[in-house]
Design a protein around this motif. Structure first.
Motif, PDB file in Angstrom:
ATOM      1  N   LEU A 112     -42.688  -9.581  -9.382  1.00 20.23           N
ATOM      2  CA  LEU A 112     -42.938 -10.126 -10.716  1.00 20.23           C
ATOM      3  C   LEU A 112     -41.673 -10.449 -11.493  1.00 20.23           C
ATOM      4  N   LEU A 113     -40.580  -9.752 -11.197  1.00 14.55           N
ATOM      5  CA  LEU A 113     -39.357  -9.925 -11.977  1.00 14.55           C
ATOM      6  C   LEU A 113     -38.289 -10.707 -11.219  1.00 14.55           C
ATOM      7  N   THR A 114     -38.607 -11.237 -10.067  1.00 16.18           N
ATOM      8  CA  THR A 114     -37.709 -11.927  -9.142  1.00 16.18           C
ATOM      9  C   THR A 114     -36.803 -10.922  -8.429  1.00 16.18           C
ATOM     10  N   ASN A 115     -36.345 -11.296  -7.248  1.00 11.31           N
ATOM     11  CA  ASN A 115     -35.556 -10.369  -6.432  1.00 11.31           C
ATOM     12  C   ASN A 115     -34.226 -10.007  -7.085  1.00 11.31           C
ATOM     13  N   ASP A 116     -33.576 -10.964  -7.741  1.00  9.53           N
ATOM     14  CA  ASP A 116     -32.283 -10.683  -8.367  1.00  9.53           C
ATOM     15  C   ASP A 116     -32.415  -9.689  -9.517  1.00  9.53           C
ATOM     16  N   VAL A 117     -33.397  -9.911 -10.391  1.00  8.82           N
ATOM     17  CA  VAL A 117     -33.598  -9.028 -11.538  1.00  8.82           C
ATOM     18  C   VAL A 117     -33.977  -7.624 -11.069  1.00  8.82           C
ATOM     19  N   ALA A 118     -34.792  -7.539 -10.020  1.00  4.78           N
ATOM     20  CA  ALA A 118     -35.165  -6.225  -9.482  1.00  4.78           C
ATOM     21  C   ALA A 118     -33.926  -5.442  -9.067  1.00  4.78           C
ATOM     22  N   LEU A 119     -32.965  -6.122  -8.453  1.00  4.31           N
ATOM     23  CA  LEU A 119     -31.731  -5.449  -8.058  1.00  4.31           C
ATOM     24  C   LEU A 119     -30.916  -5.012  -9.274  1.00  4.31           C
ATOM     25  N   PHE A 120     -30.862  -5.850 -10.313  1.00  6.66           N
ATOM     26  CA  PHE A 120     -30.124  -5.497 -11.518  1.00  6.66           C
ATOM     27  C   PHE A 120     -30.709  -4.255 -12.184  1.00  6.66           C
ATOM     28  N   VAL A 121     -31.990  -3.979 -11.943  1.00  2.00           N
ATOM     29  CA  VAL A 121     -32.636  -2.795 -12.502  1.00  2.00           C
ATOM     30  C   VAL A 121     -32.451  -1.589 -11.585  1.00  2.00           C
ATOM     31  N   VAL A 122     -32.725  -1.773 -10.295  1.00  2.00           N
ATOM     32  CA  VAL A 122     -32.790  -0.641  -9.371  1.00  2.00           C
ATOM     33  C   VAL A 122     -31.406  -0.171  -8.913  1.00  2.00           C
ATOM     34  N   VAL A 123     -30.485  -1.094  -8.651  1.00  4.04           N
ATOM     35  CA  VAL A 123     -29.185  -0.691  -8.105  1.00  4.04           C
ATOM     36  C   VAL A 123     -28.387   0.177  -9.082  1.00  4.04           C
ATOM     37  N   PRO A 124     -28.254  -0.191 -10.377  1.00  2.00           N
ATOM     38  CA  PRO A 124     -27.538   0.715 -11.285  1.00  2.00           C
ATOM     39  C   PRO A 124     -28.181   2.102 -11.365  1.00  2.00           C
ATOM     40  N   LEU A 125     -29.508   2.144 -11.354  1.00  2.00           N
ATOM     41  CA  LEU A 125     -30.198   3.433 -11.349  1.00  2.00           C
ATOM     42  C   LEU A 125     -29.855   4.213 -10.087  1.00  2.00           C
ATOM     43  N   CYS A 127     -26.929   8.614  -7.320  1.00  2.00           N
ATOM     44  CA  CYS A 127     -26.022   9.016  -6.247  1.00  2.00           C
ATOM     45  C   CYS A 127     -24.786   9.738  -6.770  1.00  2.00           C
ATOM     46  N   ARG A 128     -24.444   9.482  -8.022  1.00  2.00           N
ATOM     47  CA  ARG A 128     -23.290  10.174  -8.611  1.00  2.00           C
ATOM     48  C   ARG A 128     -23.588  11.641  -8.892  1.00  2.00           C
ATOM     49  N   ILE A 129     -24.834  11.977  -9.070  1.00  2.00           N
ATOM     50  CA  ILE A 129     -25.185  13.365  -9.399  1.00  2.00           C
ATOM     51  C   ILE A 129     -26.021  14.030  -8.303  1.00  2.00           C
ATOM     52  N   ALA A 130     -26.155  13.361  -7.182  1.00  2.00           N
ATOM     53  CA  ALA A 130     -26.873  13.936  -6.048  1.00  2.00           C
ATOM     54  C   ALA A 130     -26.235  13.407  -4.773  1.00  2.00           C
ATOM     55  N   ARG A 131     -26.316  14.160  -3.715  1.00  2.00           N
ATOM     56  CA  ARG A 131     -25.691  13.762  -2.457  1.00  2.00           C
ATOM     57  C   ARG A 131     -26.613  12.810  -1.707  1.00  2.00           C
ATOM     58  N   LEU A 132     -26.471  11.535  -2.038  1.00  2.00           N
ATOM     59  CA  LEU A 132     -27.267  10.481  -1.419  1.00  2.00           C
ATOM     60  C   LEU A 132     -26.338   9.378  -0.917  1.00  2.00           C
ATOM     61  N   PRO A 133     -26.644   8.755   0.211  1.00  2.00           N
ATOM     62  CA  PRO A 133     -25.808   7.667   0.745  1.00  2.00           C
ATOM     63  C   PRO A 133     -26.029   6.383  -0.050  1.00  2.00           C
ATOM     64  N   ALA A 134     -25.164   6.127  -1.016  1.00  2.00           N
ATOM     65  CA  ALA A 134     -25.361   5.019  -1.946  1.00  2.00           C
ATOM     66  C   ALA A 134     -25.409   3.670  -1.240  1.00  2.00           C
ATOM     67  N   THR A 135     -24.455   3.415  -0.350  1.00  2.00           N
ATOM     68  CA  THR A 135     -24.394   2.114   0.308  1.00  2.00           C
ATOM     69  C   THR A 135     -25.651   1.846   1.115  1.00  2.00           C
ATOM     70  N   ARG A 136     -26.096   2.832   1.877  1.00  2.00           N
ATOM     71  CA  ARG A 136     -27.290   2.644   2.697  1.00  2.00           C
ATOM     72  C   ARG A 136     -28.518   2.405   1.827  1.00  2.00           C
ATOM     73  N   LEU A 137     -28.618   3.127   0.714  1.00  2.00           N
ATOM     74  CA  LEU A 137     -29.748   2.930  -0.189  1.00  2.00           C
ATOM     75  C   LEU A 137     -29.775   1.508  -0.752  1.00  2.00           C
ATOM     76  N   VAL A 138     -28.626   1.014  -1.178  1.00  2.00           N
ATOM     77  CA  VAL A 138     -28.565  -0.332  -1.748  1.00  2.00           C
ATOM     78  C   VAL A 138     -28.871  -1.383  -0.684  1.00  2.00           C
ATOM     79  N   VAL A 139     -28.422  -1.162   0.538  1.00  2.00           N
ATOM     80  CA  VAL A 139     -28.756  -2.082   1.632  1.00  2.00           C
ATOM     81  C   VAL A 139     -30.263  -2.167   1.814  1.00  2.00           C
ATOM     82  N   PHE A 140     -30.932  -1.023   1.796  1.00  2.00           N
ATOM     83  CA  PHE A 140     -32.384  -1.012   1.966  1.00  2.00           C
ATOM     84  C   PHE A 140     -33.087  -1.642   0.762  1.00  2.00           C
ATOM     85  N   GLU A 141     -32.503  -1.499  -0.413  1.00  2.00           N
ATOM     86  CA  GLU A 141     -33.085  -2.149  -1.595  1.00  2.00           C
ATOM     87  C   GLU A 141     -32.943  -3.667  -1.508  1.00  2.00           C
TER      88      GLU A 141
END
Length: 341
Positions: free
Chosen positions: A68-81, A86-100
């Motif tokens: 509904l919000l287009t793929n680009d806008v969805a990334l602008f919302v989800v990636v910063p979150l 990832c800054r406050i939890a031990r999560l693989p940031a790069t891999r998560l963003v790739v999957f997003e």
């Protein structure tokens, strides 16, 4: 090109598509600026307790928002979150963003407003919103099942702890209410092929309510799409290009499908859709080909470049291609089977 032909350039632009894209950018910017999506994302993340569940939550959120919000806008919302978590939890940031990035390419394929190539093909086809969704649903359903299975296999069920107490973004209820209230009427008018009038009404309302939102639209992106129409249609008119494309025998659906996948790897899927539409009106096959073509190499989709740029990891492109190239191969087989099986 002769200077005298410049006066004909505006006629090369598909203005109803541009009006629809501008209106969607305006509405989604309003929703984004309201702070509602930021709050919703934090609420969801606070309720997961493993890396796998967090990854599944973020992948599903990215895919759902992209419809509904287009793929680009969805990334602008989800990636910063995602990067914040990832800054406050031990999560693989790069891999998560790739999957997003994979998720928004898959999810956005479902609806006519999920990405620019669908929006263009929808306006070109004259098809209804529901008919477009029904055509894309089998492909998107299979792609999402495959992506979720890959997510489960790639992220362990390791416990995690997330503290989301800091930096709560304020909620602009007026902006959120106006943006949501205008969303469905705008889609209905666009479905009735009245996008220019709908955009005019949106512009007047936002000028009265929150004029700053108009200034925050990515006008550069809109200019890029206008130039795409002009450049690609001028290029398509060249005898050399026309002859080369003619040898591809795009009248054959299977040739058109593979051209959509392949050309997207070279010039990205939005220009590929515009270019192929000059040689075939079979929007159903083009939609499958160019949406699948968003996977593969980075340039296959603008969303890929946005995601990898936002993650800030110079080696992110290696991780992206390790997942995206095999996914392109599988998605291509699935798409071909659904179209010609």
């Amino acid at each position: 090109m002769a200077p005298g032909q410049i006066a004909t350039y505006p006629s090369l632009v598909d203005w109803p598509t541009m009006a629809a894209l501008t209106g969607l950018l305006l509405l989604t910017k309003g929703v984004e600026n309201s702070g509602a999506l930021h709050r919703l994302g934090r609420w969801a993340i606070a309720r997961v307790n493993t890396q796998r569940s967090a990854a599944l939550c973020l992948v599903l959120a990215a895919a759902a928002l992209s419809t509904l919000l287009t793929n680009d806008v969805a990334l602008f919302v989800v990636v910063p979150l995602t990067l914040g978590v990832c800054r406050i939890a031990r999560l693989p940031a790069t891999r998560l963003v790739v999957f997003e990035a994979l998720a928004v390419n898959a999810g956005s394929a479902l609806t006519p407003i999920g990405n620019p190539q669908n929006l263009f093909l929808w306006q070109l086809s004259g098809s209804s919103f529901g008919h477009f969704v029904a055509h894309m649903l089998p492909l998107v359903a299979v792609l999402m099942v495959l992506l979720l299975a890959l997510t489960v296999a790639s992220f362990p069920a390791r416990p995690m702890h997330v503290d989301l107490q800091e930096n709560e973004q304020p909620l602009d209820r007026t902006l959120l209410g106006v943006s949501l209230a205008l969303y469905v009427p705008f889609l209905l008018l666009t479905d009735l092929h009245q996008a220019p009038w709908a955009l005019a009404a949106l512009t007047l309302i936002f000028l009265m309510v929150r004029r700053r939102v108009l200034l925050q639209i990515d006008w550069g992106l809109l200019l890029v799409f206008i130039l795409m129409f002009v450049d690609l249609r001028l290029l398509a008119g060249q005898s050399l290009v026309h002859g080369w494309m003619g040898r591809l025998d795009l009248v054959q659906p299977q040739h058109l499908f593979w051209a959509g996948v392949g050309v997207s790897q070279i010039i990205s899927n939005v220009p590929a859709a515009i270019a192929l539409a000059e040689y075939s009106h079979d929007w159903r096959v083009i939609a499958y080909g160019v949406n699948i073509g968003g996977f593969g190499v980075m340039v296959g989709s603008l969303a890929n470049l946005i995601a990898l740029r936002m993650v800030g990891d110079r080696r992110a492109w290696l991780s992206f291609h390790a997942y995206s190239l095999p996914f392109l191969g599988i998605a291509s087989i699935v798409g071909y089977a659904l179209l010609h099986g």
